[in-house]
Write a protein that holds these residues in place. Structure first.
Motif, PDB file in Angstrom:
ATOM      1  N   GLU A 101      84.826   6.162  50.586  1.00 17.46           N
ATOM      2  CA  GLU A 101      83.431   6.041  51.021  1.00 17.46           C
ATOM      3  C   GLU A 101      82.932   7.368  51.597  1.00 17.46           C
ATOM      4  OE1 GLU A 101      84.880   1.892  50.744  1.00 17.46           O
ATOM      5  OE2 GLU A 101      85.709   3.751  51.537  1.00 17.46           O
ATOM      6  N   TYR A 102      83.788   8.045  52.327  1.00 11.10           N
ATOM      7  CA  TYR A 102      83.386   9.328  52.916  1.00 11.10           C
ATOM      8  C   TYR A 102      83.077  10.346  51.822  1.00 11.10           C
ATOM      9  CZ  TYR A 102      83.261  13.161  56.292  1.00 11.10           C
ATOM     10  OH  TYR A 102      82.863  14.222  57.075  1.00 11.10           O
ATOM     11  N   ARG A 103      83.939  10.382  50.805  1.00  8.03           N
ATOM     12  CA  ARG A 103      83.720  11.327  49.711  1.00  8.03           C
ATOM     13  C   ARG A 103      82.400  11.046  49.001  1.00  8.03           C
ATOM     14  NH1 ARG A 103      89.530  11.045  49.259  1.00  8.03           N
ATOM     15  NH2 ARG A 103      89.390   9.176  47.966  1.00  8.03           N
ATOM     16  N   ASP A 138      78.816   9.629  60.823  1.00 10.54           N
ATOM     17  CA  ASP A 138      78.424  10.324  59.590  1.00 10.54           C
ATOM     18  C   ASP A 138      78.339   9.358  58.417  1.00 10.54           C
ATOM     19  OD1 ASP A 138      78.412  12.623  61.083  1.00 10.54           O
ATOM     20  OD2 ASP A 138      80.288  13.431  60.277  1.00 10.54           O
ATOM     21  N   LEU A 139      79.305   8.449  58.340  1.00  5.81           N
ATOM     22  CA  LEU A 139      79.285   7.444  57.276  1.00  5.81           C
ATOM     23  C   LEU A 139      78.030   6.577  57.364  1.00  5.81           C
ATOM     24  CD1 LEU A 139      82.909   5.950  56.958  1.00  5.81           C
ATOM     25  CD2 LEU A 139      81.626   7.187  55.207  1.00  5.81           C
ATOM     26  N   GLU A 154      86.255  16.039  51.608  1.00  2.00           N
ATOM     27  CA  GLU A 154      87.324  15.334  52.289  1.00  2.00           C
ATOM     28  C   GLU A 154      87.116  15.420  53.794  1.00  2.00           C
ATOM     29  OE1 GLU A 154      89.769  13.560  50.980  1.00  2.00           O
ATOM     30  OE2 GLU A 154      89.072  13.977  48.929  1.00  2.00           O
ATOM     31  N   PRO A 155      87.305  14.304  54.512  1.00  2.00           N
ATOM     32  CA  PRO A 155      87.178  14.360  55.976  1.00  2.00           C
ATOM     33  C   PRO A 155      88.319  15.163  56.582  1.00  2.00           C
ATOM     34  CG  PRO A 155      88.032  12.227  55.287  1.00  2.00           C
ATOM     35  CD  PRO A 155      87.646  12.960  54.036  1.00  2.00           C
ATOM     36  N   PHE A 204      83.256  10.342  62.640  1.00  2.00           N
ATOM     37  CA  PHE A 204      83.538   9.907  61.269  1.00  2.00           C
ATOM     38  C   PHE A 204      82.617   8.746  60.875  1.00  2.00           C
ATOM     39  CE2 PHE A 204      85.837   7.144  58.306  1.00  2.00           C
ATOM     40  CZ  PHE A 204      86.219   8.037  57.316  1.00  2.00           C
ATOM     41  N   VAL A 243      79.294  11.122  52.239  1.00  2.00           N
ATOM     42  CA  VAL A 243      79.120  12.362  52.996  1.00  2.00           C
ATOM     43  C   VAL A 243      79.414  13.576  52.120  1.00  2.00           C
ATOM     44  CG1 VAL A 243      79.813  13.640  55.067  1.00  2.00           C
ATOM     45  CG2 VAL A 243      79.735  11.140  55.114  1.00  2.00           C
ATOM     46  N   LEU A 279      90.818   7.232  58.341  1.00  2.00           N
ATOM     47  CA  LEU A 279      90.666   8.284  57.334  1.00  2.00           C
ATOM     48  C   LEU A 279      91.181   7.815  55.976  1.00  2.00           C
ATOM     49  CD1 LEU A 279      91.780  11.410  59.412  1.00  2.00           C
ATOM     50  CD2 LEU A 279      89.454  10.668  58.873  1.00  2.00           C
TER      51      LEU A 279
END
Length: 619
Positions: A336-338, A357-358, A344-345, A354, A341, A330
């Protein structure tokens, strides 16, 4: 040391590793243990397995009498009333022989292997009697095991299976990277620099010679080799051959190895019935059945590898756990997630979801030509960035000097409407159809530019070549052309020590300690493309060029990154199937292009100099 003429089929003389044993000669037991463990490099429990039956009896007898010394010169051996003297000799492959002083190597068994006389040991009568008694008991155990093995082979011969099994054994030996073991004092091998097992340009091999010999005339050694290799393959494919690399294959040790594996699987909860009179082949099939039960389990199969003899030993971690922060993904991939996707994860988000989804979002961004702000010299888009960052994470998590991951650039080459088209496409693949993502830590600071480039580029090309070798191993043997060279793909993680000595590629790349976590491993479902199942399709590998060897904690952390990588490939396969065969292709990670993580620390001595010092012993 008195050295006879000859050479080492490993590429260098292993006798060099035991220099300094004379300092321990006041106690023959201590000197022999130093020699046997190759200068305290080889774990004693594995090292003992390289000994012959008489050697073991002599070594164990001397362990109870540490006051008995070793003389470096026969003229200096003095023990009042001694009826026997032993000679300690080591061959150029590192195998210790502890025999009566009159013993000389059989010329038929040497194959140009050199022998070095290390010293002499005088035995009192009582100790000699104990040694002979233990030796005779061991011989009787071996005779009993050999009779049992021949009875199993007799049944195979009576059923008409022997010819097929012999052909299968030869074929399986040809498709494992290294096979090298002793039967008695004879060395049987198919390794980089030596082959006497299978046919080659140099002449016919030992195994094929048995085709011309009536089974009734087979010796106990010939029965042992064929029955042993066949049973080992049944228990876990040809990689199981490597469990006897560098050590002595006997009938009793074969049964002990299989029973040890039975015990390992029972310890982790596998339940199965095994008759007390089960044949060696039934025991092997039962073990094979247990290997398929690891999917989804919390226990993990792995192999420990000793690079100096190529020996691999299967072990099991009863419960996979790590001291690493459970939420490290995380924090490492939050940005990268922000961007991919959005938002915030959640802290409770599991790793599989996780990274799934990425990966899906990264493919969508790349397909829409959304530029990746993290583009590096080697990674050009979002998916490539995720692959590279996972590899970089493994470098940091294990304190490795470098790491890599390799696979096929275009998965679409393995999605075909007809089986014949798939086989044709598989056969036309070349190493250039594969890539290797390479990430180092401080190469530009620690190494000269030419050395850094050489290591990165040679490793990348080698991994592409290896991956090309592994793909056909996922297909039925009859579907693969006899002209196509291939190996069975790796199925479980492995951890290796002293891997930089024998293999030219490892030496050039300074691979002293390493971990390989293939994907998907046997604890995970296989990857499927168009109904064809694959293992060993990708991996995470980490390397240390010096310092301490990797720990099991490092292995678990590396495998954790391989599980992250699994989600990348799951998404790529789903995209391929969804798009009706339109594949997502990897364009980056060209040989010589790599990411170097700067350490920003003062380096007193370049890495390359440290490695050269460690290898100076062998030069």
């Amino acid at each position: 040391m008195k050295k006879e003429s000859g050479k080492s089929h490993f590429g260098f003389d292993m006798v060099e590793l035991v220099k300094g044993y004379e300092l321990h000669a006041d106690s023959a037991a201590n000197a022999l243990e130093y020699i046997l463990t190759q200068g305290n490099r080889y774990p004693i429990d594995h090292a003992i397995e390289a000994l012959g039956i008489y050697d073991i009896a002599a070594f164990e007898a001397l362990q109870w009498h540490p006051h008995i010394s070793m003389s470096l010169d026969l003229d200096n051996v003095a023990y009042a009333g001694s009826p026997s003297v032993l000679v300690a000799r080591i061959n150029s492959l590192g195998r210790l022989h502890l025999r009566p002083a009159s013993w000389e190597p059989d010329e038929e068994n040497t194959d140009d292997i050199s022998y070095t006389t290390l010293g002499f040991i005088a035995l009192p009568l009582t100790l000699l009697n104990d040694l002979n008694s233990h030796h005779e008991l061991a011989l009787q155990r071996e005779r009993n095991a050999s009779q049992r093995l021949r009875a199993d082979m007799d049944q195979m011969f009576a059923s008409g299976e022997l010819e097929t099994v012999l052909d299968s054994v030869i074929d399986n030996v040809e498709h494992v990277e290294s096979v090298c073991f002793y039967v008695g004092d004879r060395f049987h091998a198919l390794i980089d620099r030596y082959n006497n097992l299978v046919d080659s340009k140099a002449g016919p091999g030992y195994l094929s010679g048995l085709r011309k010999k009536n089974y009734d005339a087979w010796s106990d050694d010939e029965v042992l080799i064929i029955a042993g290799l066949h049973a080992l393959f049944l228990s876990g494919r040809s990689v199981r051959f490597e469990e006897f690399n560098g050590i002595t294959l006997t009938a009793s040790r074969l049964y002990e190895k299989l029973q040890h594996l039975v015990s390992l699987y029972r310890q982790v909860g596998c339940q199965f019935d095994l008759r007390h009179d089960a044949s060696v082949f039934d025991i092997a099939r039962t073990i094979r059945d247990q290997t398929t039960k690891s999917v989804g389990q919390d226990w993990l199969r792995y192999r420990w590898t000793y690079g100096l003899t190529f020996q691999k030993s299967e072990r099991i971690i009863n419960k996979v756990s790590s001291s690493e922060d459970p939420a490290v993904h995380l924090s490492e991939f939050a940005q990268e997630y922000r961007e991919l996707v959005g938002g915030e994860p959640e802290q409770a988000l599991d790793e599989a979801t996780f990274f799934r989804d990425l990966a899906y979002a990264a493919i969508e961004h790349d397909s829409g030509d959304v530029p990746c702000p993290y583009k590096s010299e080697s990674a050009h888009g979002w998916i490539e960035h995720l692959i590279e960052k996972i590899v970089a994470s493994s470098v940091i998590a294990t304190q490795a000097d470098y790491a890599m991951s390799s696979s096929l650039r275009n998965l679409g080459k393995l999605l075909k409407a007809e089986r014949s088209e798939l086989l044709a496409s598989m056969h036309t693949l070349t190493p250039n159809d594969f890539y290797t993502c390479f990430v180092s830590k401080g190469f530009t600071e620690h190494l000269e530019g030419s050395v850094a480039h050489m290591i990165a580029s040679t490793v990348q090309k080698r991994m592409m070549f290896n991956r090309w070798h592994f793909i056909p191993g996922n297909f039925d043997r009859k579907e693969v052309s006899l002209d196509r060279h291939w190996y069975y793909p790796p199925l479980i993680p492995d951890i290796a020590i002293h891997a930089d000595m024998h293999r030219a590629a490892h030496s050039k790349a300074q691979v002293k300690y390493s971990i390989r976590s293939p994907g998907p491993d046997m604890s995970r479902p296989p990857m499927e493309i168009g109904g064809q199942r694959y293992r060993g399709f990708y991996d995470i590998r980490v390397v240390r060029m010096r310092g301490e060897e990797f720990s099991l904690e490092d292995l678990v952390r590396t495998r954790r990154r391989a599980l992250w990588m699994e989600k990348i490939f799951d998404a790529l396969v789903a995209h391929l199937h969804r798009g009706g065969g339109k594949s997502f292709e990897i364009h980056g990670f060209e040989a010589g292009k790599y990411l170097d993580l700067r350490t920003k620390t003062e380096v007193v001595e370049p890495v390359v100099q440290k490695v050269e010092q460690e290898l100076a012993l062998l030069s």
